[in-house]
Scaffold this active site. Structure first.
Site: not given
Ligand code: ATP
Ligand code: LTN
Length: 333
Positions: A118, A200, A203
């Site tokens: 990040k 992965k 968001k």
């Molecule tokens: P950001 O991009 O803002 O970091 P993010 O999409 O990675 O956000 P988080 O809020 O960090 O999402 O994650 C919330 C939950 O969703 C966590 O338990 C994380 O492990 C899960 N998660 C996030 N992305 C994935 C994915 N691609 N597949 C499975 N689980 C996910």
């Protein structure tokens, strides 16, 4: 270690209000919280203090926080069986984070891969908060004496750091903190981006076509799946060498609950376009009831606000006791 009167092990988890939730957040995390709702004593949080570790828009943040809480409820979390609250409503999170900062070696935090990804080339200009993100996350978990932390695969390293911090604290000050375990289901733990299936779904990816948002219309969902990156082969089967097709099959598997063999038999002799259409149909069907409930909750926030207010009250009661134990053990006050 369960607290007196506590019959079930406690689960704690959270999602950042950092933009529209996507299929990875649902299949990797929230859906599992719902599925395990009767197995644990549940505490789920919208982690808005984590959100502000990177630049955000204050004008829309409060609504974004409620939007995540509305998805929790729409997905089926029941406030009768779970404590649902907003992290910034319980000041003990920040307080415990400070105390844990003082027992956590810099080197442990510096090894976190999410921080490296990040911060990237901007390592010198990102906030101290972004660096400290995993210590705040450890405080979230440890405040509630959580035994399990249901998350997607990407959060495993952070939960392991939380364990290390709890153990380091207990070695120095006595057996005060419960050492938690990650709970990561094999299916759905890592949903990949639709445009680049080697990273992965996230968001924060600037390309909105990379993810299915939980609020996407059926038309948008069909379009995004239709354009998902695949390869130039034709056979539909699980194959790590073909991450695009394997990701679509993985989403289908998580949504239907079918086995890999059943799915391969179902798609035998069919083309990629057919798979994309069926994954889109399964996604639309799964999301439709959630979307309806989410929209209802957001159109009148009265009930949602009352759920969050009582959740914060219940969370504070637990958090206050842990913080008192920590103060006592550290000789504060
Ligand atoms: P950001 O991009 O803002 O970091 P993010 O999409 O990675 O956000 P988080 O809020 O960090 O999402 O994650 C919330 C939950 O969703 C966590 O338990 C994380 O492990 C899960 N998660 C996030 N992305 C994935 C994915 N691609 N597949 C499975 N689980 C996910
Ligand atoms: N870092 C997590 C969100 C998060 C979390 C937590 C998850 C913050 N505090 C405590 C589980 C337990 C993420 O998904 N990015």
């Amino acid at each position: 270690m369960k607290q007196p009167g506590q019959s079930r092990r406690r689960a704690f988890s959270g999602v950042q209000p950092s933009g529209g939730l996507h299929l990875g957040n649902y299949l990797g995390a929230i859906r599992n919280w719902v599925l395990h709702q009767d197995d644990f004593d549940n505490v789920f949080c919208v982690v808005d203090l984590h959100r502000v570790t990177v630049p955000h828009d204050p004008a829309t943040q409060r609504t974004a926080t409620r939007d995540v809480a509305a998805w929790y409820l729409a997905a089926g979390l029941d406030p009768g069986r779970c404590i649902l609250f907003v992290q910034s409503h319980v000041s003990a999170h920040s307080e415990l984070a400070w105390l844990l900062n003082c027992v956590t070696p810099m080197g442990w935090v510096g090894r976190m891969t999410q921080f490296k990804e990040k911060s990237g080339a901007a390592r010198e200009s990102v906030s101290v908060g972004l660096f400290d993100y995993p210590v705040l996350m450890a405080a979230d978990i440890l405040l509630y004496d959580a035994h399990v932390v249901p998350v997607g695969d990407d959060q495993k390293q952070h939960v392991e750091l939380c364990r290390d911090i709890a153990q380091a604290f207990n070695r120095r000050f006595g057996p005060v903190l419960v050492v938690p375990e990650p709970l990561i289901r094999e299916v759905g733990a890592r949903i990949m981006s639709l445009d680049d299936p080697t990273s992965k779904m996230s968001k924060s990816n600037p390309n909105p076509r990379s993810r299915i948002e939980l609020g996407d219309s059926p038309k948008t969902i069909r379009k995004k799946f239709a354009r998902a990156t695949t390869d130039s082969l034709t056979e539909v089967r699980f194959d790590p060498e073909r991450p695009g097709i394997t990701n679509l099959l993985g989403i289908f598997r998580t949504l239907t609950g079918w086995s890999e063999a059943q799915i391969e038999a179902h798609f035998a002799g069919k083309l990629y376009g057919h798979l994309k259409k069926e994954v889109a149909d399964a996604t639309i069907q799964a999301l439709e009831p959630l979307q309806r409930r989410h929209d209802e909750l957001m159109s009148d926030l009265t009930w949602l606000e009352s759920v969050l207010a009582s959740g914060a009250e219940r969370a504070r009661t637990i958090a206050r006791k842990t913080l008192a134990r920590v103060h006592e053990a550290m000789g504060l006050g």
